[in-house]
Design a protein around this motif. Structure first.
Motif, PDB file in Angstrom:
ATOM      1  N   PHE A 109     117.640 -10.897  91.843  1.00 15.20           N
ATOM      2  CA  PHE A 109     116.594  -9.888  91.999  1.00 15.20           C
ATOM      3  C   PHE A 109     117.160  -8.487  91.762  1.00 15.20           C
ATOM      4  O   PHE A 109     116.519  -7.652  91.132  1.00 15.20           O
ATOM      5  CB  PHE A 109     115.945  -9.976  93.389  1.00 15.20           C
ATOM      6  N   VAL A 110     118.363  -8.248  92.253  1.00 19.26           N
ATOM      7  CA  VAL A 110     119.020  -6.954  92.025  1.00 19.26           C
ATOM      8  C   VAL A 110     119.353  -6.805  90.545  1.00 19.26           C
ATOM      9  O   VAL A 110     119.016  -5.792  89.921  1.00 19.26           O
ATOM     10  CB  VAL A 110     120.301  -6.822  92.894  1.00 19.26           C
ATOM     11  N   LEU A 111     119.987  -7.811  89.981  1.00 19.26           N
ATOM     12  CA  LEU A 111     120.412  -7.758  88.584  1.00 19.26           C
ATOM     13  C   LEU A 111     119.235  -7.517  87.645  1.00 19.26           C
ATOM     14  O   LEU A 111     119.233  -6.566  86.850  1.00 19.26           O
ATOM     15  CB  LEU A 111     121.130  -9.059  88.208  1.00 19.26           C
ATOM     16  N   HIS A 112     118.219  -8.364  87.726  1.00 20.01           N
ATOM     17  CA  HIS A 112     117.097  -8.258  86.797  1.00 20.01           C
ATOM     18  C   HIS A 112     116.187  -7.079  87.138  1.00 20.01           C
ATOM     19  O   HIS A 112     115.588  -6.482  86.245  1.00 20.01           O
ATOM     20  CB  HIS A 112     116.314  -9.565  86.763  1.00 20.01           C
ATOM     21  N   GLY A 113     116.108  -6.737  88.405  1.00 19.61           N
ATOM     22  CA  GLY A 113     115.314  -5.568  88.798  1.00 19.61           C
ATOM     23  C   GLY A 113     115.890  -4.283  88.242  1.00 19.61           C
ATOM     24  O   GLY A 113     115.153  -3.427  87.731  1.00 19.61           O
ATOM     25  N   ILE A 114     117.200  -4.145  88.329  1.00 19.58           N
ATOM     26  CA  ILE A 114     117.848  -2.949  87.780  1.00 19.58           C
ATOM     27  C   ILE A 114     117.729  -2.922  86.256  1.00 19.58           C
ATOM     28  O   ILE A 114     117.485  -1.875  85.658  1.00 19.58           O
ATOM     29  CB  ILE A 114     119.322  -2.854  88.230  1.00 19.58           C
ATOM     30  N   ASN A 115     117.885  -4.087  85.617  1.00 16.79           N
ATOM     31  CA  ASN A 115     117.711  -4.143  84.167  1.00 16.79           C
ATOM     32  C   ASN A 115     116.290  -3.769  83.765  1.00 16.79           C
ATOM     33  O   ASN A 115     116.080  -3.039  82.787  1.00 16.79           O
ATOM     34  CB  ASN A 115     118.043  -5.543  83.638  1.00 16.79           C
ATOM     35  N   LEU A 116     115.301  -4.258  84.508  1.00 16.95           N
ATOM     36  CA  LEU A 116     113.915  -3.936  84.206  1.00 16.95           C
ATOM     37  C   LEU A 116     113.653  -2.442  84.395  1.00 16.95           C
ATOM     38  O   LEU A 116     112.996  -1.807  83.562  1.00 16.95           O
ATOM     39  CB  LEU A 116     112.975  -4.761  85.088  1.00 16.95           C
ATOM     40  N   ALA A 117     114.165  -1.882  85.463  1.00 15.40           N
ATOM     41  CA  ALA A 117     114.012  -0.439  85.694  1.00 15.40           C
ATOM     42  C   ALA A 117     114.655   0.358  84.567  1.00 15.40           C
ATOM     43  O   ALA A 117     114.078   1.335  84.062  1.00 15.40           O
ATOM     44  CB  ALA A 117     114.619  -0.046  87.041  1.00 15.40           C
ATOM     45  N   GLY A 118     115.846  -0.049  84.151  1.00 12.00           N
ATOM     46  CA  GLY A 118     116.524   0.635  83.053  1.00 12.00           C
ATOM     47  C   GLY A 118     115.739   0.566  81.757  1.00 12.00           C
ATOM     48  O   GLY A 118     115.582   1.574  81.050  1.00 12.00           O
ATOM     49  N   ALA A 119     115.206  -0.620  81.454  1.00 17.70           N
ATOM     50  CA  ALA A 119     114.404  -0.774  80.235  1.00 17.70           C
ATOM     51  C   ALA A 119     113.143   0.086  80.306  1.00 17.70           C
ATOM     52  O   ALA A 119     112.754   0.711  79.319  1.00 17.70           O
ATOM     53  CB  ALA A 119     114.041  -2.243  80.024  1.00 17.70           C
ATOM     54  N   ALA A 120     112.515   0.137  81.479  1.00 14.49           N
ATOM     55  CA  ALA A 120     111.306   0.952  81.633  1.00 14.49           C
ATOM     56  C   ALA A 120     111.615   2.433  81.444  1.00 14.49           C
ATOM     57  O   ALA A 120     110.878   3.152  80.752  1.00 14.49           O
ATOM     58  CB  ALA A 120     110.681   0.704  83.004  1.00 14.49           C
ATOM     59  N   GLY A 138     118.002   5.529  82.671  1.00 10.26           N
ATOM     60  CA  GLY A 138     117.796   4.143  82.257  1.00 10.26           C
ATOM     61  C   GLY A 138     119.070   3.513  81.732  1.00 10.26           C
ATOM     62  O   GLY A 138     119.387   2.356  82.040  1.00 10.26           O
ATOM     63  N   THR A 139     119.805   4.266  80.948  1.00  9.51           N
ATOM     64  CA  THR A 139     121.088   3.782  80.434  1.00  9.51           C
ATOM     65  C   THR A 139     122.037   3.479  81.589  1.00  9.51           C
ATOM     66  O   THR A 139     122.710   2.443  81.596  1.00  9.51           O
ATOM     67  CB  THR A 139     121.712   4.831  79.491  1.00  9.51           C
ATOM     68  N   ALA A 140     122.074   4.365  82.573  1.00  7.58           N
ATOM     69  CA  ALA A 140     122.936   4.154  83.745  1.00  7.58           C
ATOM     70  C   ALA A 140     122.532   2.882  84.489  1.00  7.58           C
ATOM     71  O   ALA A 140     123.398   2.124  84.960  1.00  7.58           O
ATOM     72  CB  ALA A 140     122.881   5.366  84.671  1.00  7.58           C
ATOM     73  N   CYS A 141     121.227   2.627  84.590  1.00 11.93           N
ATOM     74  CA  CYS A 141     120.759   1.405  85.258  1.00 11.93           C
ATOM     75  C   CYS A 141     121.261   0.158  84.528  1.00 11.93           C
ATOM     76  O   CYS A 141     121.773  -0.774  85.158  1.00 11.93           O
ATOM     77  CB  CYS A 141     119.233   1.372  85.311  1.00 11.93           C
ATOM     78  N   ILE A 142     121.103   0.126  83.219  1.00 15.29           N
ATOM     79  CA  ILE A 142     121.499  -1.056  82.450  1.00 15.29           C
ATOM     80  C   ILE A 142     123.008  -1.251  82.499  1.00 15.29           C
ATOM     81  O   ILE A 142     123.499  -2.373  82.685  1.00 15.29           O
ATOM     82  CB  ILE A 142     120.969  -0.965  81.004  1.00 15.29           C
ATOM     83  N   ILE A 143     123.766  -0.181  82.372  1.00 15.48           N
ATOM     84  CA  ILE A 143     125.228  -0.297  82.469  1.00 15.48           C
ATOM     85  C   ILE A 143     125.630  -0.725  83.880  1.00 15.48           C
ATOM     86  O   ILE A 143     126.512  -1.569  84.060  1.00 15.48           O
ATOM     87  CB  ILE A 143     125.903   1.030  82.072  1.00 15.48           C
ATOM     88  N   GLY A 144     124.962  -0.160  84.887  1.00 16.79           N
ATOM     89  CA  GLY A 144     125.251  -0.543  86.266  1.00 16.79           C
ATOM     90  C   GLY A 144     124.948  -2.008  86.530  1.00 16.79           C
ATOM     91  O   GLY A 144     125.709  -2.700  87.216  1.00 16.79           O
TER      92      GLY A 144
END
Length: 89
Positions: free
Chosen positions: A34-45, A14-20
């Motif tokens: 969609f990529v930006l917020h999708g990856i952030n949402l996945a990282g938060a989850a 998750g940390t890697a997703c948010i940093i990425g």
């Protein structure tokens, strides 16, 4: 030696997703929302899953807000996309 359980590994993912996502936002001239917020949402989850096992309340609250902001960003991107499609039709 460090012994990490599956929930810690999920948290690191998750940390890697948010940093990425932040790197993507910073390095891309026109990031896809969609990529930006999708990856952030996945990282938060993923971080939330980790934090439900290894509870850290301030971080858990932060991830709740992070996910909510990502959902707002996705909703905004959907509205913008629909408006663009209506103009093309």
């Amino acid at each position: 030696m460090i012994n990490l359980d599956i929930y810690s590994l999920i948290g690191f993912l998750g940390t890697a997703c948010i940093i990425g996502a932040y790197a993507y936002l910073t390095l891309k001239d026109a990031p896809n929302p969609f990529v930006l917020h999708g990856i952030n949402l996945a990282g938060a989850a993923l971080l939330t899953i980790s934090l439900l096992v290894h509870t850290n309340w301030p971080s858990l609250v932060l991830e709740g807000f992070w996910a909510a902001i990502a959902l707002v960003g996705i909703a905004k991107a959907i509205r913008t996309s629909r408006k663009g499609q209506e103009r093309e039709a």
